[in-house]
Design an enzyme around this catalytic site. Structure first.
Site, PDB file in Angstrom:
ATOM      1  N   CYS A   1     -14.275 -17.003  54.294  1.00 56.52           N
ATOM      2  CA  CYS A   1     -13.395 -17.808  55.148  1.00 56.52           C
ATOM      3  C   CYS A   1     -11.965 -17.282  55.140  1.00 56.52           C
ATOM      4  O   CYS A   1     -11.365 -17.076  56.200  1.00 56.52           O
ATOM      5  CB  CYS A   1     -13.446 -19.269  54.709  1.00 56.52           C
ATOM      6  SG  CYS A   1     -13.179 -19.548  52.944  1.00 56.52           S
ATOM      7  N   TYR A   2     -11.415 -17.065  53.947  1.00 54.03           N
ATOM      8  CA  TYR A   2     -10.066 -16.501  53.875  1.00 54.03           C
ATOM      9  C   TYR A   2     -10.017 -15.146  54.581  1.00 54.03           C
ATOM     10  O   TYR A   2      -9.051 -14.825  55.274  1.00 54.03           O
ATOM     11  CB  TYR A   2      -9.650 -16.298  52.413  1.00 54.03           C
ATOM     12  CG  TYR A   2      -9.115 -17.509  51.711  1.00 54.03           C
ATOM     13  CD1 TYR A   2      -8.053 -18.246  52.230  1.00 54.03           C
ATOM     14  CD2 TYR A   2      -9.640 -17.900  50.481  1.00 54.03           C
ATOM     15  CE1 TYR A   2      -7.544 -19.339  51.555  1.00 54.03           C
ATOM     16  CE2 TYR A   2      -9.140 -18.997  49.796  1.00 54.03           C
ATOM     17  CZ  TYR A   2      -8.088 -19.712  50.340  1.00 54.03           C
ATOM     18  OH  TYR A   2      -7.585 -20.797  49.668  1.00 54.03           O
TER      19      TYR A   2
END
Length: 350
Positions: free
Chosen positions: A150-151
């Site tokens: 996600c990051y």
């Protein structure tokens, strides 16, 4: 209609895959895999699926599952997919792995950052990094997808066009990112309890977060050289969302710094036709509330003429575009479906 199996269906990302595929006209989940809830009705684990999913949870027997479905999603901790996959399975079924097992091309870097032995390094080179907007052509014919973190999805997409076009010096890149608590998964951890998180914000994994080498590797491909960046994640008291704020020095061309028009043109060049990337109007900056529950990534920027640097900002829902939504988007590409199937979602607000 393709048949879908999910290993790790009772985690947050796994449940989000189930939710998205409920609206997919060409895919049906037939295997809800979970070590912790075997023989328990799926809707008893997640009440939002009451009268929508009547199936019981099964185990994580990938050998058996490969005979039952067309694609397997592994929404599991690092190490599990690598320990289960083999030639026989890959010859029968496509796999979309939401863990980090096949994201990094250097097994030594994987083992250094994740502190575990890689159980099937022979598949690392074959695995395609499933960042859809950048690797679409490679994804089409892949049998093993490494679904990005996600990051990393947010950080890479926010900076990629400017790195690729040489508008910023990637060696000066600094990424500060904020995440909602669901990014830490569903496992019980004291640091993620309500009283530990509410009314507070904190950095964590400072200088050692495991998404760092993933961002470096992928932006390094864009830059054409090995990169080293600063990445600092922060936990904030909200359920969902990633907001990345990135800083880099602008590169002069013909003695002048790039203008806002030059920057926007670079974003338009790479993302202008992308359904799930929204380049915001000048002076408008991303907010997690405007992407929640959707597969969108919103991107904005501001040139700081005083320092000769640029501030780039990106926001996405960590469980959708940062995990399950991107996984479904990968599935759509692999099977020749419209990429938006099951993902035509208006962000939910309030």
């Amino acid at each position: 209609m393709i048949k879908v199996g999910i290993i790790g269906a009772t985690g947050y990302a796994g449940a989000e895959i189930v939710r998205l595929l409920q609206a997919h006209p060409d895919a049906q989940v037939v295997w809800y895999g979970s070590r912790s809830y075997i023989d328990k009705k799926y809707s008893e684990t997640f009440g939002n699926f009451y009268k929508l999913v009547d199936s019981k949870c099964l185990d994580d027997n990938m050998e058996e599952l490969a005979n039952e479905v067309d694609v397997i999603f592994t929404a599991t901790p690092q190490g599990l997919c690598a320990s289960l996959v083999n030639d026989d399975i890959l010859n029968k079924v496509k796999i979309i792995d939401l863990s980090a097992d096949f994201r990094l091309k250097d097994v030594k870097i994987y083992e250094e950052w994740y502190k575990i032995e890689h159980k099937s390094p022979q598949y690392i080179e074959e695995a395609v990094y499933g960042l859809c907007e950048i690797n679409r052509d490679k994804i089409k014919n892949a049998r093993l997808i490494a679904n990005p973190g996600c990051y990393t999805t947010c950080s890479i997409l926010t900076a990629y066009p400017l790195v690729k076009e040489g508008l910023i010096d990637p060696d000066t890149l600094i990424v500060d990112a904020l995440s909602g608590v669901s990014g830490a998964g569903r496992g019980g951890k004291v640091a993620n309890l309500y009283c530990e998180v509410n009314e507070s914000a904190k950095p964590y994994g400072v200088a050692v977060h495991r998404h760092t080498p993933e961002i470096e590797e992928q932006l390094g491909y864009a830059a054409g050289k090995k990169l080293t960046i600063n990445f600092t994640p922060h936990l904030v008291p909200m359920n969902r969302g990633i907001l990345a704020t990135e800083y880099a020095t602008l590169v002069k061309k013909d003695g002048a710094l790039p203008t806002a028009s030059d920057i926007r043109a670079a974003y338009e060049k790479y993302y202008g036709k992308e359904k799930f990337i929204r380049i915001l109007e000048h002076g408008v900056y991303p907010e997690t509330r405007w992407v929640e529950g959707s597969n969108f990534t919103d991107i904005g920027f501001k040139i700081d003429e005083r320092t000769g640097r640029i501030i780039m900002m990106g926001a996405l829902d960590n469980l959708v575009k940062g995990a399950a939504g991107q996984a479904v988007q990968n599935m759509n590409i692999m099977f020749g479906f419209d990429e938006a199937k099951g993902l035509d979602l208006v962000p939910s607000f309030p």
